[in-house]
Design a protein around this motif. Sequence first.
Motif, PDB file in Angstrom:
ATOM      1  N   LEU A  23       0.842  -1.187   0.000  1.00 30.70           N
ATOM      2  CA  LEU A  23       0.000   0.000   0.000  1.00 30.70           C
ATOM      3  C   LEU A  23       0.881   1.241   0.000  1.00 30.70           C
ATOM      4  O   LEU A  23       1.968   1.255   0.578  1.00 30.70           O
ATOM      5  CB  LEU A  23      -0.917   0.040   1.225  1.00 30.70           C
ATOM      6  N   ILE A  24       0.385   2.275  -0.672  1.00 30.03           N
ATOM      7  CA  ILE A  24       1.004   3.592  -0.634  1.00 30.03           C
ATOM      8  C   ILE A  24      -0.037   4.564  -0.102  1.00 30.03           C
ATOM      9  O   ILE A  24      -1.192   4.550  -0.545  1.00 30.03           O
ATOM     10  CB  ILE A  24       1.462   4.037  -2.037  1.00 30.03           C
ATOM     11  N   CYS A  25       0.352   5.389   0.842  1.00 29.62           N
ATOM     12  CA  CYS A  25      -0.543   6.415   1.363  1.00 29.62           C
ATOM     13  C   CYS A  25       0.092   7.775   1.145  1.00 29.62           C
ATOM     14  O   CYS A  25       1.181   8.053   1.661  1.00 29.62           O
ATOM     15  CB  CYS A  25      -0.823   6.204   2.851  1.00 29.62           C
ATOM     16  N   LYS A  26      -0.571   8.585   0.345  1.00 24.21           N
ATOM     17  CA  LYS A  26      -0.131   9.958   0.091  1.00 24.21           C
ATOM     18  C   LYS A  26      -0.864  10.869   1.062  1.00 24.21           C
ATOM     19  O   LYS A  26      -2.098  10.888   1.102  1.00 24.21           O
ATOM     20  CB  LYS A  26      -0.421  10.365  -1.351  1.00 24.21           C
ATOM     21  N   VAL A  27      -0.099  11.610   1.843  1.00 25.65           N
ATOM     22  CA  VAL A  27      -0.675  12.527   2.812  1.00 25.65           C
ATOM     23  C   VAL A  27      -0.356  13.948   2.379  1.00 25.65           C
ATOM     24  O   VAL A  27       0.814  14.336   2.290  1.00 25.65           O
ATOM     25  CB  VAL A  27      -0.135  12.259   4.232  1.00 25.65           C
ATOM     26  N   LEU A  28      -1.403  14.689   2.068  1.00 25.92           N
ATOM     27  CA  LEU A  28      -1.256  16.064   1.601  1.00 25.92           C
ATOM     28  C   LEU A  28      -1.431  17.019   2.777  1.00 25.92           C
ATOM     29  O   LEU A  28      -2.439  16.962   3.493  1.00 25.92           O
ATOM     30  CB  LEU A  28      -2.297  16.353   0.518  1.00 25.92           C
ATOM     31  N   CYS A  29      -0.439  17.868   2.967  1.00 26.83           N
ATOM     32  CA  CYS A  29      -0.492  18.872   4.026  1.00 26.83           C
ATOM     33  C   CYS A  29      -0.456  20.262   3.397  1.00 26.83           C
ATOM     34  O   CYS A  29      -0.351  20.410   2.180  1.00 26.83           O
ATOM     35  CB  CYS A  29       0.662  18.681   5.001  1.00 26.83           C
ATOM     36  N   GLU A  30      -0.505  21.279   4.250  1.00 22.00           N
ATOM     37  CA  GLU A  30      -0.564  22.642   3.736  1.00 22.00           C
ATOM     38  C   GLU A  30       0.715  23.032   3.005  1.00 22.00           C
ATOM     39  O   GLU A  30       0.684  23.840   2.077  1.00 22.00           O
ATOM     40  CB  GLU A  30      -0.837  23.611   4.886  1.00 22.00           C
TER      41      GLU A  30
END
Length: 433
Positions: A219-226
Amino acid sequence: MASDHTTASQSPTEPPPNADASTPLPEAEAPPPPPEPQASLPDELLEEIFLRLPTAADLARASTSCTSFRHVVAPLSFMRRFRSLHKAPVLGFLRAEFYPAQSPHPSAPAAHALAQAADFGFGFLPDPAGWSPRDVRDGRVLFSAVSLSEGRGDFIDATSNTFVDLIVCDPLSRRYVRIPPVPEDLAASVQHSGMLDFEPFFAPASGQDVQEEASSFGLICKVLCENKVAVFLFSSRIGKWRSVPYHGLDDLSNEVVDALYARCGLHRRHYAHGCFCWVLEWMDKLLMLDIRQMEFSIIDLPPNSHGGRLAIVEAGQDTIGLLNIGMRTLDFYSKIWRNQSGGTKEWQHTTMNHPLPNYHWCIIGADEEYLLLRGISLDWPWFGSASQQRPDIEYFAFEIKTLLLQRMYVSKHKMMHAHLYRGFPPLLSPPSI
């Protein structure tokens, strides 16, 4: 009179009274000789023959014709070889439910068999109503936990600005596995950075996965922050998460950051040249994640690109392509972006006529080889009139390499996003969990 009576009652099988006693009786026909037993082919040769059958449907029919054929096809070692040589056909697509390919699509029989054998209501999951599908790959479905108020399968699926529980399941074998949560020490690196979106998806299967262990996945999890994008990776082989150093977005304009925040186009991933790509609609930019280096990059798109009809495709070594589906033409853009040019070469543009019907098109799903298209015929009176009649909405699988278009499903329901489901007939699908 007596003589006449004797002659009339005489058996037809007896010789006449004055026949020569030495005349032989006719012999009965001899029975035909028994057929010679046919030599059976060794299993090794049968295996090589079956591997060369053109489609999975042909293999499924062959495996059901006799017990000895089924004995050759059944082992997992054979299935791994077959899967490595044959791409999985498109069987339908998944949204809140499974939509199997309908006739005359060539996968319709296999899709019907899958729909009958599998549980696409996902009743075997704990609290089935509390999960939303996020990705589909290799017969597995990835779900993330959602609240009951959001509901499963809403627009662009579930979104979250925090880490959520994940489950991977196999609807055919009715098995599932809970993914352990991201450890607190890893999650802390982004939880205080204005976390905007948590997007999990499957990593493509490696050659080692295909050849050795069909039940492993990543699995790949992309976490978008400010002000940054982080990546977390999970491997079922070791059952652990690891993080990848984040990459800043300081070089982006405020408009691009706003587009990322609004998730413009981010609900539809594309995959090409080992990169996952997200079109930033209305921004004319492309966000790319190179999963070999685990690095992000952003490149400019050609001006006036239409995100809803734009697909990211492979266009040769180190060359990325953009396929824009117009009403009657296909606009194709290509650009060398890796290695020798450093991504500085201008986009090259060509236009070609395409065989697609005169429809209003939209791309609602994609994988490495196919696009999932939604089409509405422009001939319907619904267009340009006050008619309340709802048009047929047709869903097609579009093979990128061959430009082959095949209709899969027709309904009155207009879906904005769905996941292509590719696989093999149930008889050729061992458990993937």
